[in-house]
Scaffold this active site. Structure first.
Site, PDB file in Angstrom:
ATOM      1  N   HIS A 265       0.833  -1.201   0.000  1.00  0.00           N
ATOM      2  CA  HIS A 265       0.000   0.000   0.000  1.00  0.00           C
ATOM      3  C   HIS A 265       0.874   1.260   0.000  1.00  0.00           C
ATOM      4  CE1 HIS A 265      -3.740   2.252   1.036  1.00  0.00           C
ATOM      5  NE2 HIS A 265      -2.859   3.092   1.556  1.00  0.00           N
ATOM      6  N   GLU A 266       1.794   1.323   0.938  1.00  0.00           N
ATOM      7  CA  GLU A 266       2.624   2.524   1.043  1.00  0.00           C
ATOM      8  C   GLU A 266       3.567   2.651  -0.148  1.00  0.00           C
ATOM      9  OE1 GLU A 266       1.596   4.607   3.071  1.00  0.00           O
ATOM     10  OE2 GLU A 266       0.364   3.258   4.282  1.00  0.00           O
ATOM     11  N   HIS A 269       1.859   4.598  -2.822  1.00  0.00           N
ATOM     12  CA  HIS A 269       1.961   6.045  -2.565  1.00  0.00           C
ATOM     13  C   HIS A 269       3.367   6.535  -2.926  1.00  0.00           C
ATOM     14  CE1 HIS A 269      -1.882   6.734  -0.658  1.00  0.00           C
ATOM     15  NE2 HIS A 269      -1.685   5.843   0.299  1.00  0.00           N
ATOM     16  N   GLU A 295      -4.587   7.642  -3.382  1.00  0.00           N
ATOM     17  CA  GLU A 295      -5.104   6.385  -2.845  1.00  0.00           C
ATOM     18  C   GLU A 295      -5.317   5.366  -3.971  1.00  0.00           C
ATOM     19  OE1 GLU A 295      -4.852   6.331   0.278  1.00  0.00           O
ATOM     20  OE2 GLU A 295      -5.769   4.417   0.748  1.00  0.00           O
TER      21      GLU A 295
HETATM   22 ZN    ZN Z   1      -3.184   5.189   1.660  1.00  0.00          ZN
END
Ligand code: ZN
Length: 503
Positions: A265-266, A269, A295
């Site tokens: 997830h990170e 980003h 996101e």
């Molecule tokens: Zn996030």
């Protein structure tokens, strides 16, 4: 040519450097700082924030911006210069429209509000938090009026996180998402026995989890010469330049997938921040354009890649080697189902891909009703529970696991929950386009090759930074506006297959 423009650019670059220095302090605070450092750190962070803000809203910046706008005719249509002026003007107007007294009051009330909320949640005592929520909503209404909005008060708050998005655009989107998701969840609940994830709860050594996570990050394209992986209580990504983009994750010895999906997830980003055009560095065009688009990057890597079958066709045998005792007897298919298990739960942050959006829609609807005065703060817990029952079929046994569960409202964070769901929707739209452009994408992922997807995202989305507003970016990349169909088709297909349902 563009003398004032150059001077403005230099000044905005200096202001950005102050912000980035503040971000280093923030990263250290959440990763390494000993607890007793908090007081001094708060002083240091707030003086940097103050310096940056004062420089930005000062007459010097205002005059430079106006002078640079006078040079607009020198720049080509669709040029970076015009985009920079547009973004700088937007940021400047937003920062100067709100009276300082209101900002000060909001900061004070929200700081205290968070403290009250922490105790209220611990003691399951909504009544002590209610007057604070009331005050915060009042301040948010004042803020919305200061910023201005066309139709709905919510739009002014939403615009801070997602330029151009409005409640009128979100309402039909969320209605159709509800109409698909609620029956899908009900059908899945009826066949809950088809998926078992108990075996994910086996103990796995943290050191091995971390090694595996680092390896996956590297193979996906995360450059450790330009980033770091550390641990933090709440995973996050932060950056101080395009060449220093750091991520964190957390480790759970008895739920090994948590750290890995946190990393993915990170990482999504981080890719966005690492791959902006180098010439945007230090300008207002650097970084992600909105929370929703940001996101969409993290969810794409976490869910669309990381929770896909093709990804695990490559990585599962590797995982079985690392954690042989735990997984050698578990088939790939069982593992794939387990990491995609759907189950209505009380807590948003623990929700799966399908039920997650219902948690968001619930908050979005309540925020609107509370802001517009259609729902009173006193009636809010009952409204929360009724929506939980209607959407997920479960009712929180107490407010701590219901309306008090998120820190956001207590800190004044009203208006950005929808960006999580926008990210889910957009992620699938990007992926659909990427598949068109890369017909062998699934074979590549199955072979553990990520360069094609990485480059497609860099070229089509990341490199543009903030040049195009989110709506325009979506149209440029996908040829149409943000649309829900690809996402609901994705949910129906993936989870329909896992659970053997056609909802
Ligand atoms: Zn996030």
């Amino acid at each position: 040519m563009g003398k004032s423009y150059d001077a403005l650019k230099t000044r905005l670059g200096e202001i950005q450097s102050i912000g980035q220095a503040g971000a280093v302090l923030g990263w250290d605070q959440r990763v390494y700082m000993p607890p007793k450092g908090a007081e001094a750190r708060a002083r240091q962070s707030s003086i940097l924030a103050k310096l940056g803000h004062e420089m930005f809203v000062s007459p010097v910046t205002r005059d430079l911006l106006a002078a640079a706008e006078g040079e607009k005719a020198e720049f080509a249509e669709d040029s970076d210069e015009l985009a920079m002026l547009r973004v700088a003007r937007r940021d400047f107007d937003k920062s100067t429209k709100v009276p300082t007294s209101l900002i000060v009051e909001m900061t004070e009330v929200c700081t205290l509000g968070e403290e009250v909320w922490t105790k209220a949640r611990r003691d399951n005592d909504y009544k002590t938090f209610a007057p604070w929520l009331d005050r915060i909503l009042g301040l948010k209404r004042q803020y919305a009026k200061a910023i201005g909005y066309q139709k709905r008060m919510y739009d002014a708050l939403l615009d801070d996180f997602e330029e151009g998005m409005t409640a009128d655009l979100l309402d039909p989107l969320f209605e159709s998402l509800k109409s698909v998701t609620i029956p899908l969840v009900a059908a899945i609940v009826a066949r809950a026995g088809r998926v078992d994830d108990d075996f994910l709860g086996q103990e796995c050594e943290e050191r091995l989890q971390e090694e595996f996570g680092r390896r996956v990050l590297k193979e996906c394209g995360y450059d450790f010469a330009r980033g770091r992986l550390d641990r933090a209580a709440h995973p996050f990504c932060t950056h101080f330049s395009i060449n220093d983009v750091r991520i964190t994750t957390r480790y759970n010895r008895t739920w090994m997938t948590e750290s890995l999906f946190g990393c993915l997830h990170e990482m999504g980003h981080a890719f966005y921040e690492m791959n902006g055009k180098p010439e945007y560095e230090g300008t207002v065009l650097s970084g992600g354009v909105s929370l929703g688009v940001h996101e969409s990057q993290s969810r794409l890597w976490e869910n669309l890649v990381g929770r896909s079958r093709v990804f695990w066709e490559h990585y599962y045998p590797e995982l079985q080697k690392v954690f042989a005792q735990q997984f050698r007897r578990i088939e790939l298919e069982a593992f794939y189902r387990a990491i995609n298990r759907v189950t209505p739960s009380l807590i948003r942050t623990e929700a799966d891909e399908v039920t997650y959006n219902l948690h968001i829609i619930l908050r979005y609807e309540m925020e609107n009703e509370l802001l517009e005065g259609k729902l009173s703060v006193a009636d809010a817990p009952a409204a929360w529970n009724a929506k939980m029952k209607g959407y997920l079929g479960i009712v929180p046994p107490n407010d701590a696991d219901g309306i008090l569960q998120d820190i956001h409202w207590s800190g004044g964070g009203i208006g950005y929950f929808p960006t999580y769901t926008l990210g889910n929707i957009l992620g699938v739209q990007w992926m659909e386009k990427a598949r068109e452009a890369l017909p062998s994408l699934d074979q590549e992922l199955r072979a553990g090759k990520f360069t094609g997807l990485y480059e497609w995202l860099r070229k089509n989305i990341h490199q543009h930074g903030r040049k195009y507003p989110p709506g325009e970016l979506v149209r440029r990349v996908t040829g149409r506006p943000l649309t829900i169909e690809p996402y609901v088709n994705y949910l129906r297909k993936k989870f329909g297959e896992i659970y053997g349902v056609t909802a």
